[in-house]
Design an enzyme around this catalytic site. Sequence first.
Site, PDB file in Angstrom:
ATOM      1  N   HIS A 245       0.796  -1.232   0.000  1.00  0.00           N
ATOM      2  CA  HIS A 245       0.000   0.000   0.000  1.00  0.00           C
ATOM      3  C   HIS A 245       0.837   1.295   0.000  1.00  0.00           C
ATOM      4  O   HIS A 245       0.836   2.024  -0.979  1.00  0.00           O
ATOM      5  CB  HIS A 245      -0.923   0.023   1.230  1.00  0.00           C
ATOM      6  CG  HIS A 245      -1.815  -1.160   1.365  1.00  0.00           C
ATOM      7  ND1 HIS A 245      -2.894  -1.409   0.527  1.00  0.00           N
ATOM      8  CD2 HIS A 245      -1.809  -2.182   2.253  1.00  0.00           C
ATOM      9  CE1 HIS A 245      -3.505  -2.525   0.909  1.00  0.00           C
ATOM     10  NE2 HIS A 245      -2.876  -3.019   1.959  1.00  0.00           N
TER      11      HIS A 245
HETATM   12  O1  RIB Z   1      -5.300  -0.169   4.546  1.00  0.00           O
HETATM   13  C1  RIB Z   1      -3.908  -0.122   4.390  1.00  0.00           C
HETATM   14  C2  RIB Z   1      -3.319   0.963   5.228  1.00  0.00           C
HETATM   15  O2  RIB Z   1      -3.564   0.696   6.612  1.00  0.00           O
HETATM   16  C3  RIB Z   1      -1.780   1.051   5.107  1.00  0.00           C
HETATM   17  O3  RIB Z   1      -1.371   2.378   5.306  1.00  0.00           O
HETATM   18  C4  RIB Z   1      -1.294   0.199   6.239  1.00  0.00           C
HETATM   19  O4  RIB Z   1       0.011   0.578   6.712  1.00  0.00           O
HETATM   20  C5  RIB Z   1      -2.318   0.512   7.294  1.00  0.00           C
HETATM   21  O5  RIB Z   1      -1.939   1.720   7.931  1.00  0.00           O
END
Ligand code: RIB
Length: 315
Positions: A245
């Site tokens: 992500h």
């Molecule tokens: O949904 C993914 C996000 O939530 C990313 O930033 C992960 O690190 C968590 O913070």
Amino acid sequence: MSKTVTHDIIIDTDPGQDDAIALLMALASPELNILGITAVAGNVPLELTQKNVRKICELAKKPETKVFAGADAPMKRQLVTAEHVHGATGLNGVELPDPEMPLQSQHAVDFIVEMLLSQPAGSVTLCTLGPLTNIALALEKAPQIAPRVKELVMMGGGLFEGGNITPSAEFNIYVDADAAKIVFDSGIPIVVMPLDVTHKALTTAKRLEGFGKLEAPIGPASIGWLEYFERFDEEKYGTDGGPLHDPNVIAYLLKPELYSGRHINVDIELNSELTFGMTVADYWHVTDKPKNAVWMTKVDADGFFDLVLERVARL
Ligand code: RIB
Ligand code: CA
């Protein structure tokens, strides 16, 4: 190798293994002038995220980086964390020593306000990798900072991919949806890396090969984090690899051409417990609500991983 600074940035983060890879990328990129890194409660509580940021800076041999602690809870609701994904420390997969570099005494929210008021208007980019609590508190404290922000690039939200912490909400937005509402209503130019794009950037075995070949300590640390982090999503989605992500935020700053999306209206559900924290993204322009965000849905995934590896390998 470019040495010209293209972005003056503040990174707000809740490490988290994917945050860690994003921070390594940023710390390795001379184009990015990191004014400071602010920690927020999210994946794990604040006392861990602020320590994790410093561990990552020391791993990158950048102990001079200014690190600040921010909000230890969402604006209105109880903190929801994600140890089930990231492990008890938030950085499971690698054992790192406690940091020796200092935590700045100034509160992160005051740092964000001070930087945006003191730096030239329109020169600072905010990069958020976690819940938006610190940003929303800064906007409440000093609303005059909103027009001074060059751009806010965030990882958060989901539309076509639904949610990941509830069926309809993505974690970063869900944890502090009240803060997200303030940010999306602020008028700041926003670029969103939602699950719709991060789910197309999977840590497949082939893509991870290069990380395993990097020299210690960066190689073992990055592969340890990535292999720990992907296991939860591989099991959930039945895929080879999990979505990486947060590094998409940094990759966008370095190579925006890797991404495409649409300028749309994004609003945040606050009134329904069933869909609390949902990003109601008007991707097909069915309303005439003001377009407040560029919502990315496409990524050159191989180009993204090549960039992540190339930058992390520089450390
Ligand atoms: O949904 C993914 C996000 O939530 C990313 O930033 C992960 O690190 C968590 O913070
Ligand atoms: Ca994060």
